[in-house]
Design an enzyme around this catalytic site. Structure first.
Site, short mmCIF file in Angstrom:
data_model
loop_
_atom_site.label_atom_id
_atom_site.label_comp_id
_atom_site.label_asym_id
_atom_site.label_seq_id
_atom_site.Cartn_x
_atom_site.Cartn_y
_atom_site.Cartn_z
N ALA A 1 0.85 -1.20 0.00
CA ALA A 1 0.00 0.00 0.00
C ALA A 1 0.87 1.24 0.00
O ALA A 1 2.10 1.16 -0.09
CB ALA A 1 -0.91 -0.02 1.22
N ASN A 2 0.27 2.41 0.09
CA ASN A 2 1.03 3.65 0.22
C ASN A 2 0.35 4.55 1.25
O ASN A 2 -0.67 4.17 1.83
CB ASN A 2 1.17 4.34 -1.15
CG ASN A 2 -0.17 4.65 -1.76
OD1 ASN A 2 -0.94 5.44 -1.22
ND2 ASN A 2 -0.47 4.02 -2.89
N ARG A 3 0.90 5.72 1.48
CA ARG A 3 0.44 6.55 2.60
C ARG A 3 -0.78 7.41 2.30
O ARG A 3 -1.23 8.18 3.13
CB ARG A 3 1.57 7.47 3.06
CG ARG A 3 2.75 6.73 3.64
CD ARG A 3 3.78 7.72 4.15
NE ARG A 3 5.05 7.07 4.35
CZ ARG A 3 5.35 6.29 5.37
NH1 ARG A 3 4.44 6.07 6.31
NH2 ARG A 3 6.52 5.72 5.48
N SER A 4 -1.32 7.33 1.09
CA SER A 4 -2.47 8.18 0.75
C SER A 4 -3.70 7.81 1.57
O SER A 4 -3.98 6.63 1.80
CB SER A 4 -2.79 8.03 -0.74
OG SER A 4 -4.02 8.65 -1.02
#
Ligand code: CTP
Length: 421
Positions: free
Chosen positions: A222-225
């Site tokens: 995943a990513n931090r968005s």
């Protein structure tokens, strides 16, 4: 000559506005605003704070407003003036709104007639802040405004220009003509549904949030968005009258009038975006889409006892670049660029590479900017060469500036039959 004198049906006839004025050098502009609202047919009840009266007198409004300006909670004819004002109005508008008013409204602190009215009303509230640039950018003011916007308070952002004491910068009260237009938009939009507003007749597709790429049944990349900026864009486009479709991975709530598609992975996002894109006038890819996904998804949980896994990644579809290739005539495409270095140069290259009309670049490594924050600071680059820097502010204000730039890029009026796309 007023609209009613000219024989036209005044747009705000029958609408009741409480006009709150707080103490700032811009208080004198409230007089012009009052006149514009009266000319548009509104009933205007002015309320002046003690601070406002240092800059402007209640008598100034006497010849102009629909009733005498009120200044005190306890000495009027009515025993509970704030509930009378708050209950029978269609809008409480505060212009100019000082940093103190924003703070009092955020915390619910009531010690004068205007604050009591603001707390006693169920009508929409609109504030037009005006203050020095340093105050406007102070984290306390930024946080208060973000909180107020989340509660549904409508904010008419200040402009850049000359300030008190000869300083120049952001924080000058928006022009009365502009504030009056926002009032009309809000009051007629509330009655007329999504057909009113500057984006009325436009179909807008927004993607939001970070995608999740499954590794096995319990793990994902995943990513931090968080989706805050994308959701702010969808809400602001909806407020401006657009028909909005939101493709999101986020759990943030959205207004009932927005068509929402919940997705998880980059592939699901691509499917949902491609399905909706052809019928839209404006596509804003605010989502942080994974660039790579595991080549295979393990059907059962990877176990430590099987050793350290090596996960092969394959590229995902670049949705925005594909939209650039499939673009329908007159469709406007907006991309985002999350950068950590050489922001402007990378953003320019991305604008070209992806064939978009606007690119919104943010330096996600900077303080208070990008992922998970309520605030953002962006540079909006357009294909035509225009360049707008939006200094650190809350994500709703950034959304407004992005939509302003997108609206300016439309070369055709809205197509009511929906055949242009
Ligand atoms: N984007 C997309 N599909 C992808 C990856 C990105 O549509 N598979 C979109 C994003 O929604 C954003 C824009 O492309 O609007 C730029 O995303 P960004 O991650 O900054 O750029 P990349 O193309 O991934 O390039 P890089 O990561 O190498 O900077």
């Amino acid at each position: 000559m007023s609209a009613s004198e000219s024989g036209n049906h005044p747009p705000l006839a029958g609408k009741h506005v409480v006009l709150g004025v707080t103490g700032g050098i811009a208080a004198y502009k409230a007089v012009e605003l009052c006149r514009r609202l009266i000319d548009a047919g509104a009933y205007v009840a002015p309320v002046l704070t003690e601070g406002a009266q240092r800059f402007i007198g209640a008598a100034t409004f006497a010849a102009l407003a629909s009733e005498p300006a009120q200044t005190r909670l306890f000495d009027g004819h009515h025993p509970i003036p704030h509930t009378r004002l708050g209950q029978r109005t269609d809008l409480v508008l505060v212009a100019p709104a000082t940093a103190r008013l924003l703070s009092d409204l955020a915390t619910g602190r009531s010690d004068d007639l205007l604050m009591a009215t603001l707390l006693a009303t169920e009508a929409p509230v609109m504030v037009a802040p005006a203050m020095h640039t340093e105050m406007w950018r102070h984290p306390a003011v930024v946080d208060n405004l973000a909180l107020l916007r989340r509660r549904g308070v409508h904010v008419v952002d200040p402009e850049a220009g000359r300030l008190a004491g000869g300083d120049v910068g952001e924080g000058r009260l928006a022009a009365p003509v502009h504030i009056a237009a926002r009032v009309t938009e809000l009051l007629l939009g509330a009655a007329g549904g999504p057909t009113a507003g500057p984006l009325a007749g436009r179909r807008v597709l927004v993607s939001a949030g970070g995608t999740q790429e499954a590794i096995d049944p319990v793990r994902y990349l995943a990513n931090r968005s968080t989706g805050k900026q994308g959701h702010a864009l969808a809400e602001e486009a909806h407020r401006r009258g657009a028909e909005v479709t939101l493709v999101t991975t986020s759990t943030i709530e959205s207004s009932p009038g927005i068509e929402r598609h919940q997705v998880t992975s980059a592939a699901q996002m691509a499917d949902a975006v491609f399905a909706a894109a052809a019928a839209t006038d404006l596509v804003i890819m605010a989502a942080a889409v994974a660039d790579f996904t595991p080549a295979t998804v393990a059907t059962s949980k990877l176990k430590k006892t099987d050793g350290t896994p090596s996960i092969e990644l394959v590229p995902t579809v670049d949705i925005l670049a594909e939209l650039g290739r499939r673009r329908t005539p007159h469709q406007i495409l907006v991309g985002f660029a999350a950068e950590t270095n050489d922001v402007e140069a990378n953003a320019k290259a991305k604008l070209e590479r992806k064939g978009v009309d606007l690119l919104v670049a943010n330096d996600v490594g900077a303080e208070g900017v990008g992922f998970a924050h309520d605030t953002n600071e962006v540079l909006i680059l357009s294909r035509s060469g225009a360049r707008v820097r939006v200094p650190l502010t809350d994500k709703v204000a950034v959304a407004g500036r992005v939509l302003d730039a997108a609206a300016a890029a439309f070369s055709h009026p809205p197509d009511p039959a929906g055949t242009s796309a």
